[in-house]
Design an enzyme around this catalytic site. Structure first.
Site, PDB file in Angstrom:
ATOM      1  CB  CYS A  86      -0.955  -0.020   1.192  1.00 55.72           C
ATOM      2  SG  CYS A  86      -1.922  -1.541   1.236  1.00 55.72           S
TER       3      CYS A  86
ATOM      4  CB  ILE B  84     -12.533  -2.796  -2.134  1.00 54.22           C
ATOM      5  CG1 ILE B  84     -11.973  -3.699  -1.023  1.00 54.22           C
ATOM      6  CG2 ILE B  84     -12.054  -3.234  -3.503  1.00 54.22           C
ATOM      7  CD1 ILE B  84     -12.513  -5.100  -1.037  1.00 54.22           C
TER       8      ILE B  84
ATOM      9  CE  LYS C 231     -14.429   3.871   7.631  1.00 62.82           C
ATOM     10  NZ  LYS C 231     -15.061   3.747   6.302  1.00 62.82           N
TER      11      LYS C 231
ATOM     12  CG  HIS D 247      -6.318   2.108   0.491  1.00 66.81           C
ATOM     13  ND1 HIS D 247      -5.178   2.692  -0.037  1.00 66.81           N
ATOM     14  CD2 HIS D 247      -5.881   1.009   1.178  1.00 66.81           C
ATOM     15  CE1 HIS D 247      -4.117   1.970   0.314  1.00 66.81           C
ATOM     16  NE2 HIS D 247      -4.508   0.945   1.040  1.00 66.81           N
TER      17      HIS D 247
END
Lengths: 388, 388
Positions: free
Chosen positions: B84, B210, B330, B334
């Site tokens: 990430c 997602i 959040k 992401h």
């Protein structure tokens, strides 16, 4: 800004190691490099790591931290992926980092596990180096892609399967004494011509094998090498990187490698040398035709002239410009993510006179490494010179 | 050696775009960044690109050249993968390259396609950021891993699900006016506490969604920006990278993030600032507990104090230290490989006063971006300051 030195090198045997994990392979190569360099592991400041198909072969991404841990280094670690040029790109970043004074000592390396997923699995995994939408879904594989390039070359410049076979014969002969090489059997031109066709005009011996293996090198600043009395006379004096369209269909040339040309131009300028200064080299011969495209892209041969170089004996170990004295990808093997650094390892050993083929290049001072990704959509070139 | 400037920025909407390819998403973000910068595309010398799960989500590796072509750049292009933190690492390399004078103008960006492979597919693909042998095969998923870290934190320092809920509430509220954000609905602490449990103690609202999306930025040298009269007052003045063991079981700490600490120490020193100088920041809140670990790892809170920051109102847009004004991972979403550069985009817009939440940080001059990979086995930190 002085030229970074290759302070230590390490390799695993290249071949079939389906029972060994990637971390196990890399630990062997990395610890060998640390040992060879004789540096304090605590002095190593960063890991630059190349890997291509770990997601598919081992269900493992994020391999930077994993591999740092495998060799006992508690340092920032980054994984570079540029298909078969993955660790060539890692070398470039490692060299730049040391040259710019950001680190004094770093490790660069790469690893790939391929045989555990079988030939079909590896062929599929390799295919993601090409354009999935416009090439792979149309049925293209890498042997097919390089066969198209070979055909384009034959059509544009001439050449024959015999010319390509001479390249395979040469690289197999070069690998004979190389204990790290996957293929250590001599072949003849007839063997190559009689072998099964993989993708016309390429046969079995025009193609590199599927390989497991790992490679590593310690790159240190000249100042650190001096202060610590390291045996490190080989410097990386030039680095270059080039790119091209990913898909063959989008390219201007199919019988040339502009990414190699761009990388070479940059590396020669960076090192302050010309192609005439190169004494010997390792090039990315994933297929025999790739060695031809490399030699021409590197400016060592005119377009159309590289195809006959091996057949004429110019690039054999007895020729004026030995190419792939390690055996190349063809015979040494091609664990994808390890290949770029493995070339640096081989050239360092040759320049230091501790390679089984070092007698072929006894007074040589300048060598070159050429690593390519996909159908040469990416390429790196590094110039290495003996210093002191 | 002057500080590189952020000359232009571009984002796609973050959300569900299963019908759009990665190249399509990145083209939108990259072309937007070029347009925003107003630089001649021919001046761009290199592409630094972050992507995490392209092999699994799109059967596509070697995305560097692919993405360069997608935005019309004929330049060397490298893909960075650090889970990430993939494009955080790309930012670091881009900044170093410009700062060291190797390039005057580069593009940095990232993209990820995730929703096309479904929740189970994305969860599996995300899992390769952890240790396949010792974590994933034991049944660990990322919500599970962060739940373990949250439990360790609660045990070591205290804290409650209510404290974590306050973080989710804050980030959702921050995202409300953000047209690029995936989640633009206000939630309450009760909503968060009543939501389904994902991995105890983490519930649905403790977890980022997602996401598909892409981000890009143009980084230019101060000299180039001046000569070309670019509107580029935001400089990247510090960069840092840290690493940790990949697997939780091998770590010394489960309620701390040493990789973040190392990256922060390096970035603060590089910028010549201390944590006290940070006016606001974007941190890697893939789960609410991750925001807590980040704030403490960055030295902005003592261990055990970060958990209550949002509940106390200190990190809301009305607090003294606004955190994740974009909505964070959040609520903004992401898309893994795009996240690190998306943080740079958000901070640039905030520092330039052209973000919907810019009124929260009107006189601020110093911001920080924190990007983390896996269970913080890798982390990057960048310091951004208004100059001129």
């Amino acid at each position: 800004m002085s030229d970074p030195r290759v302070a230590g090198i390490g390799l695993t045997h290249f071949g079939k190691h389906p029972e060994r994990t990637g971390r196990d392979l890399f630990a062997e190569a990395g610890l060998a490099a640390l040992d060879d360099a004789g540096v304090d592991p605590d002095d190593v400041e960063e890991l630059f790591y190349g890997n291509f198909m770990g997601e598919l072969a081992e269900h493992q991404g994020h391999q930077g931290p994993l591999m740092a841990e495998a060799v006992g280094l508690d340092v920032p670690a980054t994984r570079y992926e540029s298909a078969c040029a993955s660790s060539g790109v890692a070398v470039r970043e490692a060299v730049k980092t040391v040259r710019n004074g950001e680190s004094d000592v770093v490790m660069v390396g790469g690893a790939e596990r391929m045989t555990n997923i079988g030939t079909a699995g590896a062929t599929d995994a390799l295919s993601i180096a090409a354009d999935d939408l416009y090439e792979i879904r149309s049925g293209m594989t890498f042997p097919g892609a390089y066969a198209l390039m070979a055909r384009a070359y034959f059509e544009e410049y001439g050449g024959s399967r015999e010319d390509l076979a001479a390249i395979a014969v040469k690289n197999h002969e070069h690998a004979l004494p190389n204990e790290y090489a996957q293929m250590r059997q001599e072949i003849t031109v007839e063997d190559a011509l009689d072998a099964p066709t993989i993708a016309d005009p390429l046969g079995l011996y025009d193609s590199c094998p599927i390989t497991d293996g790992a490679s590593a090198a310690i790159i240190a600043s000249e100042e650190y090498a001096e202060e610590n009395d390291l045996d490190a006379s080989v410097a990386v004096t030039g680095t270059g990187q080039g790119g091209d369209k990913l898909a063959l269909q989008d390219r201007q040339y199919h019988a040339r490698a502009p990414a190699t040309e761009a990388a070479a131009d940059e590396a020669y300028a960076d090192a302050g040398i010309s192609s005439d200064d190169v004494d010997f080299l390792e090039v990315h011969d994933c297929f025999t035709i790739a060695e031809v495209l490399a030699l021409e892209g590197l400016g060592l041969y005119e377009y159309g002239e590289g195809i006959g170089a091996a057949a004429r004996g110019e690039t054999t170990r007895e020729g004026d410009l030995p190419v792939n004295l390690s055996g190349g990808l063809k015979a040494k093997g091609h664990p994808v993510g390890a290949t770029g650094v493995a070339q640096i390892v081989s050239l360092t050993k040759l320049l230091e006179g501790r390679h089984q083929r070092a007698d072929a290049v006894e007074d040589a001072t300048t060598a070159l490494a050429h690593n390519a990704g996909g159908t040469v959509a990416s390429a790196t070139v590094h110039v290495m010179e003996v210093r002191e």
